[in-house]
Motif scaffolding. Sequence first.
Motif: not given
Lengths: 114, 111
Positions: A35, A37, A43, A45, A48, A58, A90, B98, B101
Amino acid sequence: DAGITQSPRHKVTETGTPVTLRCHQTENHRYMYWYRQDPGHGLRLIHYSYGVKDTDKGEVSDGYSVSRSKTEDFLLTLESATSSQTSVYFCAIRGQGANADTQYFGPGTRLTVL
Amino acid sequence: EDKVVQSPLSLVVHEGDTVTLNCSYEVTNFRSLLWYKQEKKAPTFLFMLTSSGIEKKSGRLSSILDKKELSSILNITATQTGDSAIYLCAALTHNTDKLIFGTGTRLQVFP
């Protein structure tokens, strides 16, 4: 901390240079995530992985690539860094068993692209 | 487009106050809602909620999910300066696995 480490923890680089960030986990988790930020965005993505050599994009994957040649390591590469990639990155792993819906985060890497 | 919205963006309170943080979500094929606390480092997991109306509690923190209203609240009672942090909520979907956020609520607790 779910046994996640990230390296480097801080990096300053110049526009156009390649950068690789490493995420290392010690608990044999199958799923790993990268991720970024940024203020006002939360956050987001990037990429992955759901197993060795199995990766997917993402929502903000442009300009980034990833590799996972072994279970414990997930690498994020900026092929040619740009100032818009200045951010805190992150890594996260997905829990297992009863915690399978939960993600646990590494300490983060602060990247500055000048 | 899937999205998670948190409110308020920022909150300043005094020690001992009770606060309520809000999270609403619009995601396809919703699976669960997670709350995280972020101080000057990585987000740390607080709660995961999957069923409506069931309260999760940990000390002075508690959270409830309302699937009908597509929302969740995080309550903190008798706040302390150590509660100062950004609180993040995230929605997990069935089809993508997923986390989506929200942008977080910044809580500042002053003595």
